[in-house]
Design a protein around this motif. Structure first.
Motif, mmCIF file in Angstrom:
data_model
loop_
_atom_site.group_PDB
_atom_site.id
_atom_site.type_symbol
_atom_site.label_atom_id
_atom_site.label_comp_id
_atom_site.label_asym_id
_atom_site.label_seq_id
_atom_site.Cartn_x
_atom_site.Cartn_y
_atom_site.Cartn_z
ATOM 1 N N PRO A 78 0.676 -1.197 0.007
ATOM 2 C CA PRO A 78 0.105 0.030 0.070
ATOM 3 C C PRO A 78 0.754 1.439 0.123
ATOM 4 O O PRO A 78 1.051 2.318 0.905
ATOM 5 C CB PRO A 78 -0.923 -0.359 1.176
ATOM 6 C CG PRO A 78 0.256 -0.872 2.121
ATOM 7 C CD PRO A 78 0.814 -1.774 1.268
ATOM 8 N N ALA A 79 1.594 1.340 -1.134
ATOM 9 C CA ALA A 79 2.510 2.375 -1.075
ATOM 10 C C ALA A 79 3.068 2.752 -2.562
ATOM 11 O O ALA A 79 3.126 1.312 -3.364
ATOM 12 C CB ALA A 79 3.805 2.353 -0.188
ATOM 13 N N ALA A 80 3.431 3.794 -3.182
ATOM 14 C CA ALA A 80 4.259 3.851 -4.347
ATOM 15 C C ALA A 80 5.439 3.414 -4.064
ATOM 16 O O ALA A 80 6.309 3.515 -3.057
ATOM 17 C CB ALA A 80 3.981 5.425 -4.616
ATOM 18 N N THR A 81 5.935 2.736 -5.267
ATOM 19 C CA THR A 81 7.414 2.144 -5.489
ATOM 20 C C THR A 81 8.117 2.799 -6.534
ATOM 21 O O THR A 81 7.733 2.485 -7.981
ATOM 22 C CB THR A 81 7.359 0.654 -5.366
ATOM 23 O OG1 THR A 81 6.632 0.338 -6.410
ATOM 24 C CG2 THR A 81 6.922 0.099 -3.815
ATOM 25 N N VAL A 82 8.999 3.627 -6.380
ATOM 26 C CA VAL A 82 9.897 4.450 -7.461
ATOM 27 C C VAL A 82 11.390 3.781 -7.475
ATOM 28 O O VAL A 82 11.941 3.604 -6.453
ATOM 29 C CB VAL A 82 9.907 5.839 -7.023
ATOM 30 C CG1 VAL A 82 10.624 6.656 -8.066
ATOM 31 C CG2 VAL A 82 8.352 6.484 -7.051
ATOM 32 N N ALA A 83 11.712 3.485 -8.814
ATOM 33 C CA ALA A 83 13.047 2.859 -8.576
ATOM 34 C C ALA A 83 13.963 3.731 -9.422
ATOM 35 O O ALA A 83 13.335 4.539 -10.515
ATOM 36 C CB ALA A 83 12.960 1.517 -9.567
ATOM 37 N N VAL A 84 15.100 3.895 -9.385
ATOM 38 C CA VAL A 84 16.450 4.609 -10.197
ATOM 39 C C VAL A 84 17.030 3.495 -10.673
ATOM 40 O O VAL A 84 17.730 2.679 -9.873
ATOM 41 C CB VAL A 84 16.845 5.474 -9.243
ATOM 42 C CG1 VAL A 84 18.095 6.212 -10.099
ATOM 43 C CG2 VAL A 84 16.015 6.709 -8.671
ATOM 44 N N ALA A 85 17.405 3.232 -12.122
ATOM 45 C CA ALA A 85 18.163 2.155 -12.482
ATOM 46 C C ALA A 85 19.308 2.886 -13.319
ATOM 47 O O ALA A 85 18.948 3.849 -14.161
ATOM 48 C CB ALA A 85 17.163 1.397 -13.344
ATOM 49 N N MET A 174 8.494 11.394 -6.504
ATOM 50 C CA MET A 174 7.888 11.266 -5.346
ATOM 51 C C MET A 174 6.984 12.426 -4.941
ATOM 52 O O MET A 174 5.825 11.939 -4.088
ATOM 53 C CB MET A 174 9.084 11.340 -3.967
ATOM 54 C CG MET A 174 10.090 10.191 -4.065
ATOM 55 S SD MET A 174 11.417 10.583 -3.187
ATOM 56 C CE MET A 174 10.576 10.730 -1.429
ATOM 57 N N GLU A 175 6.766 13.234 -5.327
ATOM 58 C CA GLU A 175 5.846 14.416 -5.068
ATOM 59 C C GLU A 175 4.572 13.895 -5.696
ATOM 60 O O GLU A 175 3.631 13.865 -5.122
ATOM 61 C CB GLU A 175 6.198 15.821 -5.601
ATOM 62 C CG GLU A 175 7.472 16.546 -4.932
ATOM 63 C CD GLU A 175 7.909 17.681 -5.337
ATOM 64 O OE1 GLU A 175 7.488 18.106 -6.628
ATOM 65 O OE2 GLU A 175 8.731 18.646 -4.947
ATOM 66 N N LEU A 176 4.615 13.267 -6.869
ATOM 67 C CA LEU A 176 3.241 12.912 -7.457
ATOM 68 C C LEU A 176 2.756 11.708 -6.746
ATOM 69 O O LEU A 176 1.595 11.710 -6.426
ATOM 70 C CB LEU A 176 3.712 12.262 -8.988
ATOM 71 C CG LEU A 176 3.827 13.547 -10.040
ATOM 72 C CD1 LEU A 176 4.234 13.043 -11.349
ATOM 73 C CD2 LEU A 176 2.546 14.305 -10.178
ATOM 74 N N ALA A 177 3.548 10.742 -6.405
ATOM 75 C CA ALA A 177 3.333 9.606 -5.970
ATOM 76 C C ALA A 177 2.645 9.804 -4.346
ATOM 77 O O ALA A 177 1.649 9.340 -3.998
ATOM 78 C CB ALA A 177 4.200 8.366 -5.546
ATOM 79 N N GLU A 178 3.285 10.686 -3.645
ATOM 80 C CA GLU A 178 2.899 11.112 -2.200
ATOM 81 C C GLU A 178 1.756 11.809 -1.979
ATOM 82 O O GLU A 178 1.081 11.798 -1.085
ATOM 83 C CB GLU A 178 3.831 11.742 -1.562
ATOM 84 C CG GLU A 178 5.109 10.961 -1.177
ATOM 85 C CD GLU A 178 6.303 11.672 -0.307
ATOM 86 O OE1 GLU A 178 6.174 12.756 -0.248
ATOM 87 O OE2 GLU A 178 7.034 11.047 -0.141
ATOM 88 N N ALA A 179 1.076 12.206 -3.372
ATOM 89 C CA ALA A 179 -0.326 12.948 -3.279
ATOM 90 C C ALA A 179 -1.335 11.850 -3.243
ATOM 91 O O ALA A 179 -2.462 12.158 -3.012
ATOM 92 C CB ALA A 179 -0.541 13.692 -4.497
#
Length: 224
Positions: A78-85, A174-179
């Motif tokens: 129940p969270a957005a997951t953001v990856a940097v590859a 992160m700003e998009l996801a945390e909204a």
């Protein structure tokens, strides 16, 4: 090497290292932290590295099964997951990357399907890459082991954006996801994942339940 920081909501996965019980445990701990912290709804993952020549390390089906279950749990958080590859990304790094919601890459990125002996490793990365990019786009990588370049990864939707400033891109994502509240995102994600695999009739019940939930939330918000 896997490390955790920022209240254990950042994880780093090195694809040069083999699958291990330590890696599985790190993901389980991360999932525990996220599920226990309703006030934090973004997980950051840094991935890079790919295995070298196939080795004879002891790898068991039991360990692979635990790893796949841990990734599936991660994929449903129940969270957005953001990856940097960045750079070459294969093995456990690619497997973890494909379980995230939003993916940022560098121009040097190359996605490599893992190989053992003379065959492409038929793990769930193969399933996810075909499901996400389509069999035509994945064919050369899966059958011949040809790396997927950064440009091709964006064209097929495996990577969402390329950047030279990963920190700025990460901050924006992160700003998009945390909204979006984590539970709401998890519902949207599950409906999206189910859509290609189930019939309209099978999907209808879950979508109606989600619609009912959205109406309740809207009504509660309007009553404040």
């Amino acid at each position: 090497m896997v490390t955790r920081e920022r209240d254990d909501l950042v994880i780093r996965v090195d694809g040069r290292r083999p699958l291990s019980a330590e890696l599985v445990a790190a993901f389980e701990v991360l999932c525990d932290r996220v599920e226990d912290r309703a006030d934090r709804n973004t997980v950051i993952m840094h991935v890079s590295g790919a295995p070298g020549e196939p080795s004879n390390e002891a790898l068991t089906i039991a360990l692979v099964s635990k790893w796949e279950r841990a990734l599936r749990r991660f994929e449903r958080l129940p969270a957005a997951t953001v990856a940097v590859a960045s750079d070459e990304c294969g093995g456990v790094a690619l497997e973890a990357l494909l379980a995230t919601d939003y993916r940022i890459g560098t121009a040097s990125l190359r996605l490599l399907m893992a190989r053992r002996a003379l065959v492409t490793w038929p793990g769930m990365a193969l399933y996810r890459i075909v499901r996400q990019a389509g069999s035509a786009a994945a064919r050369r990588a899966v059958l011949l082991g040809i790396p997927i370049t950064a440009a091709d990864a964006v064209a097929t939707g495996l990577i969402d954006e390329l950047t030279v400033d990963t920190q700025a891109a990460l901050t924006a994502a992160m700003e998009l996801a945390e909204a979006i509240p984590g539970p709401e995102l998890a519902i949207r994600r599950q409906l999206m994942h189910d859509a290609p695999a189930v019939s309209f009739e099978e999907a209808l019940g879950a979508h109606l339940a989600a619609c009912e939930r959205a109406l309740r939330l809207s009504s509660a918000e309007a009553g404040r």
